[in-house]
Structure formats: C-alpha cells, structure tokens
Design a protein around this motif. Structure first.
Motif, short mmCIF file in Angstrom:
data_model
loop_
_atom_site.label_atom_id
_atom_site.label_comp_id
_atom_site.label_asym_id
_atom_site.label_seq_id
_atom_site.Cartn_x
_atom_site.Cartn_y
_atom_site.Cartn_z
N LEU A 26 0.83 -1.20 0.00
CA LEU A 26 0.00 0.00 0.00
C LEU A 26 0.86 1.25 0.00
O LEU A 26 1.83 1.36 0.77
CB LEU A 26 -0.91 0.04 1.23
CG LEU A 26 -2.00 -1.01 1.30
CD1 LEU A 26 -1.61 -2.11 2.28
CD2 LEU A 26 -3.31 -0.39 1.72
N ALA A 48 0.88 4.29 1.48
CA ALA A 48 0.17 4.83 2.63
C ALA A 48 0.13 6.35 2.65
O ALA A 48 -0.59 6.94 3.46
CB ALA A 48 0.80 4.32 3.92
N VAL A 93 -5.94 4.86 5.09
CA VAL A 93 -5.34 3.67 4.48
C VAL A 93 -5.27 2.53 5.48
O VAL A 93 -5.64 1.39 5.18
CB VAL A 93 -3.93 4.01 3.93
CG1 VAL A 93 -3.25 2.75 3.40
CG2 VAL A 93 -4.02 5.06 2.83
N ILE A 117 -11.31 2.32 0.47
CA ILE A 117 -9.99 1.70 0.37
C ILE A 117 -10.09 0.20 0.57
O ILE A 117 -9.42 -0.59 -0.11
CB ILE A 117 -9.03 2.35 1.38
CG1 ILE A 117 -8.77 3.81 0.98
CG2 ILE A 117 -7.71 1.58 1.46
CD1 ILE A 117 -8.05 4.63 2.03
#
Length: 357
Positions: A9, A11, A21, A311
């Motif tokens: 990810l 972030a 996130v 997300i």
C-alpha cells in the motif's frame, strides 16, 4: 493462484492520509484474514496506527519513507521527486521484486500511471496499460475500460482493451464467457470512426472465450447490456465522472425531497429500509478501485478521496486480481490473438498479387 497474498500500500497517497489507508486495511483484514500488508510511508505516522490494531499489526510490515507524491504534481515532477524513494514508487516496486502480489494507491493518477509503467513495464504486445473500473448496472456489474489512462486509442489498443477487460470480467465478476461491446455513438455497423470500425472487425474474427456483441451506446453501460464496455480513456473518464456526478445529484434530490414537508418525513420513516438499500447501491465507495491492465503486475488505483470503506473495496479488488492470476489469463489470450495476427500476415505475404496482364 497464489495461496498467500501480500498487498503493498502507498500509505501516503490520497486526500485523507495514513489513517484512512490503515483503517481500510483493517476492514479488509476482517473480510480476508489470510492476507498480509506492506505499508510504504512515514513510520512515525504509521506505527501508532498499527499499534492500536494488534490483529492488523500482526500481518503487516512498515517500509519507511517520508517522500510522498502530491495530488497536484505533474507526472514529470513526480518522477523527479519520487523516483525510487516515494511511497508510491516503493509500493509498485514491491510487486516487481516479488514481495507483493499487488499494489494499491489512492495517489495522483498521472504519477501512478507513469510510475507503474516504468517499474513494471507493459506485457508483450501491449503498448500502453488501460485503467479498468467496475461499474454498477441494472443487471449487476460491468467492467469499463479505459477510464483515464489513454486519451486516444488506436484500433489495436481497443482490441487489447477488450482482451484485458474480458479477463477481468472472468476474474472479478465470475463471468465464464463475458460479452464485450465497443462504446460508440450508435449500434449500427456504419457508425463510428475508423479506429472503432477496425477494432470491431478484428474482434468479430477473434476466436477467444468471450462473445463480441458489437457496438453499444452510452445508456447500455447502466443497463448492463454487456459484461465489458471498451472505449478510449478520454470518453471513458468523462462517462465515469458523469455517472458519479449523476448519482450524487439523485442523492441530493432524494435527500431534499424527504425533508420538504412533515408528510415526506413520515413517508421516509416507512420507506427507510428501501432508501438505505438505494443509498448503498449508489455509494461510489462500494465499487471503488480501478485496475491498470496490461502491466507485468497488478496495480489498483483508489479514488483520492476514498474513505476507509472505499480503500477496503480497492483492496478486495486487488486481492481478487492476484488470487485469480489475472496477468496469466491476459497473457494467454494476448498470445492467441497475436498468433492469429501473425498467421494472417504470413497468409497475406504468401498470396500472390493478382495479374494485371
């Protein structure tokens, strides 16, 4: 199919920062507890968030960087400032290095497009990746591509988009034999520009495991007439933003109507269950996430303003793409189509010119 999935990810991307996130990953972890996460970003921000979620922390690692790509950066600026050091670049590179099966970012779309292509490269036979989105329809869901990666698409690119889109429909929507349509200004064969007509001619002669339905129009997207709608990124992005704006407009109309009078408020109380279902169906976060198709790896773009739920939806999509090995499915179909093109070219070269004597 990978038995254990790791998602990288970015972030630091997006409007809501690390907290959204991490919260999104926490929601996704509950739904898919066998997945691991690599967070690329500022450890000083990420560590307290993960310390507060012991179960997510147990399946996560932090890769520190304090370099983030701004949502306002041009792709050239993003490359100069963030190549090899930004959270976006490092998340994509984790896929290239084989540590992660997919990367997810809420960051700058232009920067993500350029970095993903530079790090992962395009698959053989693909000149540019396409951004594919899952679109809610009257019948269920439809894959639409391209929705923003390529302003212009030649006929060969449209054919490749169709191949990549049908692989995504099989992977994400569970369609064993997807139907594919080319977005056009009319369903008649004589309509459209030369690129669309040429792409249609090729797709009609392609013997792959999908059904080419010909041309479809704008209203066919919401009807769910086909499982995959193919277009260039200019048209697809406008259609996507128009649909999202229309959904918000309808939501505002309904909200205002329900507050207009005492009678309407009482009516809302009786119909609240139905309105809640409608609200969920119209919620963009429910189908958040666009996949860059045509790369040697899975990269998912989440909306920059996505909440934790949005997300999580993007993570679910990335996990599905990785688990079902969409890259391999696309490669097999591309090889078959390329083989057909080579055979046609060889046949054309072997055919003697007609005599003019």
């Amino acid at each position: 199919m990978a038995s254990s999935i790791t998602i990288a990810l970015d972030a630091m991307g997006g409007d809501l920062g690390c907290e959204a996130v991490v919260s999104g990953a926490s929601i996704a972890r509950v739904r898919q507890p066998d997945v691991r996460y690599e967070f690329h970003g500022d450890e000083g921000q990420l560590k307290p968030l993960l310390d507060a979620d012991a179960e997510l922390k147990a399946v996560s690692t932090i890769h520190h960087t304090d370099v983030a790509i701004s949502m306002d950066d041009k792709p050239s600026q993003a490359l100069r400032a963030g190549r090899k050091v930004s959270s976006m670049w490092l998340a994509i590179d984790a896929v290239k290095q084989g540590r992660a099966h997919a990367a997810v970012s809420c960051g700058n779309t232009g920067a993500l497009t350029v970095m993903a292509r530079m790090v992962l490269r395009t698959m053989p036979g693909i000149s540019r990746p396409a951004l594919a989105a899952i679109w809610p329809t009257m019948r269920g869901e439809t894959v639409v591509l391209d929705v923003g990666a390529n302003v212009v698409a030649e006929h060969d690119a449209l054919v490749n988009f169709a191949i990549m889109g049908e692989a995504m429909a099989r992977t994400a929507l569970g369609q064993p034999k997807p139907t594919v349509g080319l977005l056009n200004i009319g369903a008649e064969e004589m309509k459209g520009n030369e690129q669309i007509k040429a792409a249609a001619e090729t797709l009609r002669s392609t013997h792959l495991d999908f059904e080419f339905a010909g041309f479809v129009e704008g209203d066919d997207i919401s009807k769910g007439t086909v499982d995959v709608v193919v277009t260039d990124g200019f048209t697809g992005n406008i259609a996507l933003k128009t649909a999202e704006g229309t959904a918000r407009l309808i939501g505002d109309y309904l909200s205002n109507a329900m507050r207009r009078s005492l009678a309407s408020r009482i009516g809302y109380l009786f119909a609240r269950g139905a309105f809640n279902v409608l609200r969920q169906r119209m919620d963009p976060s429910r189908v958040n996430g666009g996949v860059f198709l045509g790369l040697n790896g899975v990269v998912v773009k989440s909306h920059g303003s996505a909440t934790a739920e949005g997300i999580a939806a993007a993570l679910d999509l990335a996990i599905d793409m990785a688990r079902n090995d969409i890259i391999k499915k696309i490669a097999v179909d591309l090889e078959q189509v390329q083989g057909g093109r080579d055979d046609a070219a060889e046949q054309a070269e072997a055919t003697p010119e007609p005599s003019t004597a």
